[in-house]
Write a protein that holds these residues in place. Structure first.
Motif, mmCIF file in Angstrom:
data_model
loop_
_atom_site.group_PDB
_atom_site.id
_atom_site.type_symbol
_atom_site.label_atom_id
_atom_site.label_comp_id
_atom_site.label_asym_id
_atom_site.label_seq_id
_atom_site.Cartn_x
_atom_site.Cartn_y
_atom_site.Cartn_z
ATOM 1 N N ILE A 207 8.774 -8.603 39.122
ATOM 2 C CA ILE A 207 8.817 -7.917 40.411
ATOM 3 C C ILE A 207 9.763 -6.745 40.292
ATOM 4 C CG2 ILE A 207 9.385 -8.130 42.869
ATOM 5 C CD1 ILE A 207 8.525 -11.077 42.633
ATOM 6 N N ARG A 208 9.309 -5.610 40.755
ATOM 7 C CA ARG A 208 10.112 -4.390 40.685
ATOM 8 C C ARG A 208 10.158 -3.724 42.056
ATOM 9 N NH1 ARG A 208 7.004 0.112 41.076
ATOM 10 N NH2 ARG A 208 4.831 0.017 40.422
ATOM 11 N N ASP A 209 11.155 -2.862 42.223
ATOM 12 C CA ASP A 209 11.223 -2.050 43.427
ATOM 13 C C ASP A 209 10.066 -1.065 43.419
ATOM 14 O OD1 ASP A 209 13.571 -3.353 44.037
ATOM 15 O OD2 ASP A 209 14.876 -1.685 43.462
ATOM 16 N N GLY A 210 9.521 -0.811 44.586
ATOM 17 C CA GLY A 210 8.446 0.155 44.716
ATOM 18 C C GLY A 210 8.939 1.424 45.376
ATOM 19 N N GLY A 211 8.021 2.353 45.554
ATOM 20 C CA GLY A 211 8.352 3.625 46.191
ATOM 21 C C GLY A 211 7.085 4.320 46.647
ATOM 22 N N PHE B 10 8.324 -3.921 47.338
ATOM 23 C CA PHE B 10 8.385 -4.595 46.039
ATOM 24 C C PHE B 10 6.965 -4.747 45.525
ATOM 25 C CE2 PHE B 10 12.067 -6.237 48.411
ATOM 26 C CZ PHE B 10 13.083 -5.819 47.567
ATOM 27 N N LEU B 11 6.810 -4.607 44.218
ATOM 28 C CA LEU B 11 5.518 -4.826 43.594
ATOM 29 C C LEU B 11 5.644 -5.899 42.526
ATOM 30 C CD1 LEU B 11 5.135 -1.861 44.784
ATOM 31 C CD2 LEU B 11 3.158 -1.859 43.274
ATOM 32 N N ALA B 12 4.723 -6.841 42.566
ATOM 33 C CA ALA B 12 4.628 -7.848 41.508
ATOM 34 C C ALA B 12 3.676 -7.299 40.466
ATOM 35 C CB ALA B 12 4.102 -9.155 42.084
ATOM 36 N N GLU B 13 4.020 -7.518 39.215
ATOM 37 C CA GLU B 13 3.177 -7.048 38.118
ATOM 38 C C GLU B 13 2.976 -8.159 37.092
ATOM 39 O OE1 GLU B 13 4.302 -2.305 38.025
ATOM 40 O OE2 GLU B 13 5.366 -3.620 36.637
ATOM 41 N N ILE B 14 1.821 -8.123 36.487
ATOM 42 C CA ILE B 14 1.526 -8.968 35.330
ATOM 43 C C ILE B 14 1.109 -8.018 34.218
ATOM 44 C CG2 ILE B 14 -0.008 -10.721 34.352
ATOM 45 C CD1 ILE B 14 -0.181 -11.979 37.160
ATOM 46 N N ASP B 15 1.838 -8.050 33.119
ATOM 47 C CA ASP B 15 1.588 -7.143 31.994
ATOM 48 C C ASP B 15 1.533 -5.686 32.441
ATOM 49 O OD1 ASP B 15 1.483 -9.312 30.244
ATOM 50 O OD2 ASP B 15 -0.668 -9.586 30.560
ATOM 51 N N GLY B 16 2.439 -5.312 33.375
ATOM 52 C CA GLY B 16 2.529 -3.929 33.826
ATOM 53 C C GLY B 16 1.491 -3.520 34.848
ATOM 54 N N VAL B 17 0.610 -4.437 35.245
ATOM 55 C CA VAL B 17 -0.436 -4.132 36.223
ATOM 56 C C VAL B 17 0.005 -4.643 37.594
ATOM 57 C CG1 VAL B 17 -2.831 -4.576 36.890
ATOM 58 C CG2 VAL B 17 -2.228 -4.297 34.471
ATOM 59 N N PRO B 18 0.038 -3.778 38.625
ATOM 60 C CA PRO B 18 0.399 -4.239 39.964
ATOM 61 C C PRO B 18 -0.615 -5.268 40.472
ATOM 62 C CG PRO B 18 0.480 -1.842 39.862
ATOM 63 C CD PRO B 18 -0.186 -2.325 38.600
ATOM 64 N N VAL B 19 -0.095 -6.435 40.887
ATOM 65 C CA VAL B 19 -0.982 -7.505 41.350
ATOM 66 C C VAL B 19 -0.612 -8.021 42.737
ATOM 67 C CG1 VAL B 19 -1.596 -8.229 39.012
ATOM 68 C CG2 VAL B 19 0.378 -9.290 40.163
ATOM 69 N N LEU C 142 6.603 -13.241 45.330
ATOM 70 C CA LEU C 142 7.104 -12.147 46.164
ATOM 71 C C LEU C 142 7.947 -12.673 47.326
ATOM 72 C CD1 LEU C 142 3.971 -9.873 46.087
ATOM 73 C CD2 LEU C 142 6.297 -9.114 45.521
ATOM 74 N N LEU C 143 7.517 -13.751 47.956
ATOM 75 C CA LEU C 143 8.286 -14.327 49.059
ATOM 76 C C LEU C 143 9.632 -14.872 48.567
ATOM 77 C CD1 LEU C 143 5.425 -16.028 51.074
ATOM 78 C CD2 LEU C 143 6.795 -14.042 51.787
ATOM 79 N N ALA C 144 9.643 -15.478 47.384
ATOM 80 C CA ALA C 144 10.905 -15.962 46.808
ATOM 81 C C ALA C 144 11.830 -14.779 46.516
ATOM 82 C CB ALA C 144 10.634 -16.772 45.541
ATOM 83 N N HIS C 145 11.265 -13.688 46.016
ATOM 84 C CA HIS C 145 12.059 -12.485 45.737
ATOM 85 C C HIS C 145 12.613 -11.905 47.037
ATOM 86 C CE1 HIS C 145 13.309 -9.014 43.356
ATOM 87 N NE2 HIS C 145 12.933 -8.277 44.388
ATOM 88 N N ALA C 146 11.798 -11.885 48.081
ATOM 89 C CA ALA C 146 12.250 -11.376 49.380
ATOM 90 C C ALA C 146 13.397 -12.224 49.917
ATOM 91 C CB ALA C 146 11.088 -11.356 50.375
ATOM 92 N N ALA D 122 4.177 -23.491 53.717
ATOM 93 C CA ALA D 122 4.303 -24.054 52.370
ATOM 94 C C ALA D 122 5.319 -23.276 51.523
ATOM 95 C CB ALA D 122 2.938 -24.063 51.675
ATOM 96 N N ASN D 123 5.644 -22.056 51.970
ATOM 97 C CA ASN D 123 6.622 -21.223 51.267
ATOM 98 C C ASN D 123 7.976 -21.212 51.972
ATOM 99 O OD1 ASN D 123 5.583 -19.585 48.773
ATOM 100 N ND2 ASN D 123 3.852 -19.795 50.166
ATOM 101 N N GLY D 124 8.235 -22.241 52.782
ATOM 102 C CA GLY D 124 9.559 -22.421 53.351
ATOM 103 C C GLY D 124 9.797 -21.848 54.733
ATOM 104 N N PHE D 125 8.776 -21.300 55.357
ATOM 105 C CA PHE D 125 8.921 -20.732 56.693
ATOM 106 C C PHE D 125 8.551 -21.773 57.750
ATOM 107 C CE2 PHE D 125 8.601 -17.062 54.015
ATOM 108 C CZ PHE D 125 9.323 -16.062 54.649
ATOM 109 N N THR D 126 9.094 -21.586 58.953
ATOM 110 C CA THR D 126 8.802 -22.450 60.088
ATOM 111 C C THR D 126 8.221 -21.596 61.202
ATOM 112 O OG1 THR D 126 10.645 -23.897 59.521
ATOM 113 C CG2 THR D 126 9.811 -24.031 61.779
ATOM 114 N N ALA D 127 7.098 -22.020 61.763
ATOM 115 C CA ALA D 127 6.490 -21.284 62.869
ATOM 116 C C ALA D 127 7.448 -21.266 64.048
ATOM 117 C CB ALA D 127 5.161 -21.923 63.254
ATOM 118 N N THR D 128 7.616 -20.097 64.651
ATOM 119 C CA THR D 128 8.471 -19.969 65.827
ATOM 120 C C THR D 128 7.601 -19.604 67.021
ATOM 121 O OG1 THR D 128 9.088 -17.703 65.194
ATOM 122 C CG2 THR D 128 10.574 -19.482 64.514
#
Length: 170
Positions: free
Chosen positions: A5-9, A61-70, A111-115, A145-151
């Motif tokens: 995961i890298r910073d985007g622009g 933020f952009l997630a990449e696999i082998d340099g490809v944005p995914v 991405l959510l873990a990175h956030a 399932a990613n740790g959030f609670t509905a409000t």
């Protein structure tokens, strides 16, 4: 495969729009047009302007696999105008999307873990997001399932688009 995961622009706006277009095509193929309609984001001037604004004003933020944005998401300090702000510092997730060719690789969860980590590192303990809550509420369940609670639930727009705000304490 390793997800990095890298910073985007601003230079990443075309890739971000491509991932959003991929998500729309995937939803349309499933007959699920309630979330984002059937028009690719890149063909909707309002959607393009919104992506550009979030990328310029937030932290993309952009997630990449082998340099490809995914995958992508953008963090801002506040929700969109359709969600009530809270009375404490927060980070808000916008535009989480992944290239649907990589479905099942854990891109969104990474991405959510990175956030969450970026929010924690900024000394902020509240991470929120909102999502489409119609149909079978699969997207709400995904965030839970990613740790959030509905409000709070909300509806927005002339079509009464059903949304759900979710929060995660860090």
């Amino acid at each position: 495969m390793t997800i990095s995961i890298r910073d985007g622009g601003p230079e990443d706006v075309p890739a971000i729009l491509g991932m959003l277009d991929s998500a729309v095509a995937w939803l349309v193929a499933q007959g699920r047009t309630g979330q984002w309609g059937s028009t690719p984001w890149s063909e909707n001037p309002k959607a393009v302007a919104m992506v550009q604004r979030y990328v310029e004003e937030g932290s993309p933020f952009l997630a990449e696999i082998d340099g490809v944005p995914v995958g992508t998401l953008t963090l801002t300090e506040a929700p969109g105008s359709y969600v009530e702000a809270v009375d404490e510092p927060e980070r808000y997730v916008h535009l989480l999307a992944s290239d649907r060719r990589f479905k099942g690789y854990g891109v969104g969860s990474a991405l959510l873990a990175h956030a969450a980590e970026a929010t924690r590192a900024a000394g902020i303990s509240l991470l929120r997001v909102d999502c489409y809550a119609g149909d079978d509420r699969k997207l709400v369940a995904y965030y839970e399932a990613n740790g959030f609670t509905a409000t709070e639930a909300f509806v927005v727009g002339p079509d009464d688009w059903p949304g759900q705000v979710l929060a995660r304490r860090l």
